[in-house]
Design an enzyme around this catalytic site. Structure first.
Site, PDB file in Angstrom:
ATOM      1  N   ASP A   1       0.847  -1.211  -0.016  1.00  0.00           N
ATOM      2  CA  ASP A   1      -0.068  -0.011   0.105  1.00  0.00           C
ATOM      3  C   ASP A   1       0.644   1.258   0.082  1.00  0.00           C
ATOM      4  O   ASP A   1       2.140   1.179   0.175  1.00  0.00           O
ATOM      5  CB  ASP A   1      -1.097   0.094   1.216  1.00  0.00           C
ATOM      6  CG  ASP A   1      -0.405  -0.484   2.369  1.00  0.00           C
ATOM      7  OD1 ASP A   1       0.868  -0.563   2.692  1.00  0.00           O
ATOM      8  OD2 ASP A   1      -1.139  -1.128   3.293  1.00  0.00           O
TER       9      ASP A   1
ATOM     10  N   ASP B   1      -7.387  -1.950  14.277  1.00  0.00           N
ATOM     11  CA  ASP B   1      -8.685  -2.205  13.758  1.00  0.00           C
ATOM     12  C   ASP B   1      -8.745  -3.559  13.247  1.00  0.00           C
ATOM     13  O   ASP B   1      -9.774  -3.847  12.515  1.00  0.00           O
ATOM     14  CB  ASP B   1      -9.291  -0.975  13.361  1.00  0.00           C
ATOM     15  CG  ASP B   1      -8.640  -0.884  11.741  1.00  0.00           C
ATOM     16  OD1 ASP B   1      -7.551  -1.757  11.512  1.00  0.00           O
ATOM     17  OD2 ASP B   1      -8.966   0.029  10.955  1.00  0.00           O
TER      18      ASP B   1
ATOM     19  N   HIS C   1      -7.065  -4.408  10.447  1.00  0.00           N
ATOM     20  CA  HIS C   1      -6.726  -4.403   9.081  1.00  0.00           C
ATOM     21  C   HIS C   1      -5.399  -5.028   8.496  1.00  0.00           C
ATOM     22  O   HIS C   1      -4.346  -5.125   9.267  1.00  0.00           O
ATOM     23  CB  HIS C   1      -6.718  -2.720   8.398  1.00  0.00           C
ATOM     24  CG  HIS C   1      -5.788  -1.962   8.933  1.00  0.00           C
ATOM     25  ND1 HIS C   1      -5.847  -0.780   9.213  1.00  0.00           N
ATOM     26  CD2 HIS C   1      -4.263  -2.037   9.151  1.00  0.00           C
ATOM     27  CE1 HIS C   1      -4.606  -0.178   9.514  1.00  0.00           C
ATOM     28  NE2 HIS C   1      -3.499  -1.088   9.337  1.00  0.00           N
TER      29      HIS C   1
ATOM     30  N   GLU D   1      -9.691  -1.739   5.462  1.00  0.00           N
ATOM     31  CA  GLU D   1     -10.426  -1.389   6.666  1.00  0.00           C
ATOM     32  C   GLU D   1     -11.641  -2.133   7.020  1.00  0.00           C
ATOM     33  O   GLU D   1     -12.217  -2.834   5.932  1.00  0.00           O
ATOM     34  CB  GLU D   1     -10.698   0.133   6.675  1.00  0.00           C
ATOM     35  CG  GLU D   1      -9.397   1.031   6.480  1.00  0.00           C
ATOM     36  CD  GLU D   1      -8.523   1.071   7.795  1.00  0.00           C
ATOM     37  OE1 GLU D   1      -8.510   0.055   8.626  1.00  0.00           O
ATOM     38  OE2 GLU D   1      -7.854   2.075   8.075  1.00  0.00           O
TER      39      GLU D   1
END
Ligand code: F6R
Length: 263
Positions: free
Chosen positions: A67, A136, A138, A143
């Site tokens: 990413d 979270d 990910h 997400e």
């Protein structure tokens, strides 16, 4: 999923670097999927050490990063392009032409995403994908709510991720809100996966993604659907797992399989 619990960050880094090095020794033109963030810094340091001291050869290796922040140019100090150059690429003998990292400052990001997926296909897919995990849940920047079929695309970052990333930026307004990220579908097509995590702040999320139900609300749980996942944790990140004893037994007694077969 094979789970290795190490005593601290340094051991996690050494064990994960050894796994990567073995794969490169086994296949010299390995296609390696790479992650950024705090977690893999030690792993990359160890890989550089193995390259310098034992001659681990990256000359035929190709790499694809997971990413990049949308809007950041490669030379921006907070870009993942810059991170990869500083932490790995400039220290090893990989051919820079074989280093693929999403470009954050680009006219047509959607066209770029299609091109990126096509490059992965062209080289025969990713052999070994390295992953970290966000608080979270990910993996890459997939997400909560990301489809398990998702491909490389633009993703809006979750509030928690923006807050976690704020430490690297001078002002909250400068923290990117969007990223280009490989999808869960892209990641699940890697032949092998290695996820690393360390620290108490990852303990809850590690327990959930390893031992909890599969849900797109915690995208790392998609790894339960993959047939070859190595997970290397330090003891803090592993501290909320319930079946630690079993994982340790399996790791320490693999040699018994051969013995059983010969009975
Ligand atoms: C980075 C990436 C992210 C990180 C995750 C954990 O390329 O894909 O999913 O792996 O946010 O980041 P750290 O390691 O900084 O805790």
């Amino acid at each position: 999923m094979e789970i290795t619990i190490t005593s601290n960050y340094d051991e996690m880094s050494r064990v994960s670097a050894q796994i990567i090095a073995q794969e490169i020794q086994r296949k010299h033109d390995l296609v390696l999927g790479l992650a950024t963030g705090d977690t893999p810094i030690g792993t990359y340091k160890e890989l550089v050490k193995i390259h310098k001291e034992e001659g681990l050869d990256f000359s035929k290796v190709k790499s694809f990063n997971l990413d990049e922040y949308l809007g950041l140019a490669p030379l921006h100090k907070n870009s993942y392009n810059y991170f990869m150059w500083e932490n790995l690429v400039k220290h090893i003998n990989i051919n820079p032409e074989n280093v693929y990292i999403p470009q954050g400052k680009i006219k047509d990001p959607e066209q770029f995403c299609t091109w990126y997926e096509a490059q992965i296909k062209k080289v025969g897919g990713i052999d070994l994908q390295i992953l970290g995990i966000g608080a979270d849940g990910h993996i890459a920047f997939n997400e909560p709510g990301s489809s398990f079929a998702s491909r490389t695309r633009i993703k809006a970052l979750y509030k928690q991720t923006i807050e976690d990333n704020a430490r690297f930026f001078d002002k909250m307004e400068n923290v990117p809100r969007f990223a280009i990220t490989m999808g869960i579908g892209t990641i699940l097509e890697a032949k092998k996966i290695l996820l690393i995590a360390n620290g108490k702040k990852k303990a809850d999320v590690c327990a959930k993604f390893i031992e909890g139900p599969v849900t797109s609300q915690l995208t790392a749980t998609a790894l339960q659907l993959h047939s070859y996942v190595n997970i290397v944790l330090d003891k803090d990140a592993a501290s909320k797992l319930k079946r630690t004893e079993y994982y340790n037994w399996v790791r320490d007694n693999k040699h018994l399989i051969q013995k059983e077969v010969g009975r």
